[in-house]
Design an enzyme around this catalytic site. Structure first.
Site, PDB file in Angstrom:
ATOM      1  N   HIS A 174     -10.389  -5.944  -2.056  1.00 54.80           N
ATOM      2  CA  HIS A 174     -11.555  -6.037  -1.149  1.00 54.80           C
ATOM      3  C   HIS A 174     -12.658  -5.204  -1.864  1.00 54.80           C
ATOM      4  CE1 HIS A 174      -9.149  -7.094   2.136  1.00 54.80           C
ATOM      5  NE2 HIS A 174      -8.307  -6.245   1.887  1.00 54.80           N
ATOM      6  N   GLU A 205       0.898  -1.035  -0.140  1.00 52.16           N
ATOM      7  CA  GLU A 205      -0.029  -0.037  -0.113  1.00 52.16           C
ATOM      8  C   GLU A 205       0.749   1.419   0.047  1.00 52.16           C
ATOM      9  OE1 GLU A 205      -2.718  -0.501   3.141  1.00 52.16           O
ATOM     10  OE2 GLU A 205      -3.466  -2.441   2.654  1.00 52.16           O
ATOM     11  N   ASN A 241       1.877  -5.220  -3.140  1.00 53.55           N
ATOM     12  CA  ASN A 241       0.593  -5.565  -2.855  1.00 53.55           C
ATOM     13  C   ASN A 241      -0.105  -4.258  -2.400  1.00 53.55           C
ATOM     14  OD1 ASN A 241      -1.499  -7.646  -2.231  1.00 53.55           O
ATOM     15  ND2 ASN A 241      -1.318  -6.736   0.165  1.00 53.55           N
ATOM     16  N   ASP A 300     -12.219 -10.114  -0.634  1.00 54.41           N
ATOM     17  CA  ASP A 300     -13.553 -10.354   0.018  1.00 54.41           C
ATOM     18  C   ASP A 300     -14.649  -9.538  -0.599  1.00 54.41           C
ATOM     19  OD1 ASP A 300     -11.894  -8.736   3.233  1.00 54.41           O
ATOM     20  OD2 ASP A 300     -12.822  -7.712   1.200  1.00 54.41           O
ATOM     21  N   GLU A 359      -6.203 -10.582  -0.986  1.00 56.96           N
ATOM     22  CA  GLU A 359      -7.005 -10.491   0.165  1.00 56.96           C
ATOM     23  C   GLU A 359      -8.480 -10.279  -0.385  1.00 56.96           C
ATOM     24  OE1 GLU A 359      -5.592  -7.062   2.335  1.00 56.96           O
ATOM     25  OE2 GLU A 359      -3.500  -7.549   2.033  1.00 56.96           O
TER      26      GLU A 359
END
Ligand code: G3I
Length: 304
Positions: free
Chosen positions: A205, A127, A169, A236, A234
């Site tokens: 996400h 990030e 990432n 979701d 990640e």
């Protein structure tokens, strides 16, 4: 019986989850963790605050618990995350300049050495780009040590562990946009200059307000065309029922369509395990029962 991992393996992909060591006394949790997945990412246990709580003194026990369990289960492990502006221990977040740069290098060297040869991949830097729509770097204490901090992090990780794939990432990079393009340009520059980088992680996400962008697959493909691996790291998806199930299926189909997409990791097992449990974003309900989204992932991999 078919599992997420076996369905993905049949197509040459891994299927992983974030794992939390403090839940290992919950047999529903560990039953699903051990059975369904072929890749594991420690959710918090390998972060800077967890592994170096005070300067130059390292603690690996909770992360090792996860790594050792994964090994015993024949699962591979993604390390997460060596250099990140968040979840720094207090002593690091108050550093700046050369002191912080040296602390970052020392941290990466120690942690990457401890896990040398044991990890499939590392999220070396997490990030580092901003969300302000202009492709700029995130302003953080690490960024303020100099624009070269990211490549120094990658070179340091490679020097410590020549086997792990080294990934960058990030989130909000699920389509072609200023942020993903800035990352694309960084990867292209790194490859041109021989800075060691093997993979890019797309956290994915997904919010119900902004479902999967239509250029999700094309975005993955352009990174793959640079010659790096892409990993959904990640995943979701906020929502429920058929809508949620269809979006999960679309992520699987996109990864299947991109040869260099090596696998998908969901960010937790049961909805109640999620950092955003209120969005019920995962594949198992709070009791550990598979949801419609689980079935749609299985069938999107072509399994039954
Ligand atoms: O371990 C302590 C516990 O001792 C304490 O009692 C409790 C209450 O204060 O806090 C516990 O630590 C929490 C930790 O999760 C473990 O549960 C931290 O407060 C909490 O901030 C931390 O949240 C994590 C978050 O990253 C922090 O940034 C989430 O679990 C984790 O899912 C989330 O994951 C991040 C990825 O690393 C990077 N991408 C975004 C993603 C979602 O934010």
């Amino acid at each position: 019986a078919t599992t997420l991992g076996s369905a993905a393996s049949a197509k040459g992909k891994y299927f992983g989850t974030a794992a939390a060591a403090y839940k290992f006394s919950d047999s529903v949790y560990t039953g699903l963790l051990d059975r369904e997945f072929t890749m594991v990412t420690p959710e918090n246990e390998m972060k800077w605050d967890a592994t170096e709580p005070s300067q130059n003194s390292f603690s690996y026990s909770s992360a090792d618990t996860i790594v050792n369990r994964a090994k015993a289960n024949g699962q591979r492990v993604r390390g997460h995350a060596l250099a990140w502006h968040s979840q720094q221990p207090g002593w690091a977040s108050s550093l700046s300049g050369t002191a912080l740069r040296n602390a970052m290098v020392n941290h990466i060297t120690n942690v990457a050495t401890h896990y040398k040869g044991q990890l499939y991949a590392w999220d070396v830097v997490n990030e580092a780009f901003s969300d302000n729509g202009d492709g700029s770097r995130r302003s953080s204490n690490l960024q303020q040590t100099g624009n070269d901090w990211i490549e120094v992090a990658f070179k340091t990780a490679r020097a410590a562990d020549s086997t792990a794939k080294l990934c960058y990432n990030d989130y909000n990079t699920d389509g072609v946009n200023a942020k993903s393009t800035a990352i694309y340009n960084m990867v292209k520059d790194f490859l041109a200059r021989g800075v060691p980088i093997d993979c890019v992680g797309f956290q994915s996400h997904i919010n119900s307000a902004s479902p999967l962008p239509s250029d999700y697959q094309a975005n993955l493909q352009r990174f793959a065309d640079l010659g790096v691996e892409v990993q959904i790291t990640e995943l979701d998806i906020a929502g429920s029922g058929t809508t949620q199930a269809n979006t999960y299926a679309n992520v699987v189909k996109a990864c299947l369509a991109v040869t260099k997409c090596t696998g998908i990791t969901v960010w937790g097992i049961r909805d109640s395990d999620s950092w955003r449990s209120g969005d019920t974003p995962l594949l198992f309900d709070n009791s550990g029962n598979p949801k419609a989204a689980y079935n749609s992932v299985i069938s999107a991999f072509g399994a039954t």
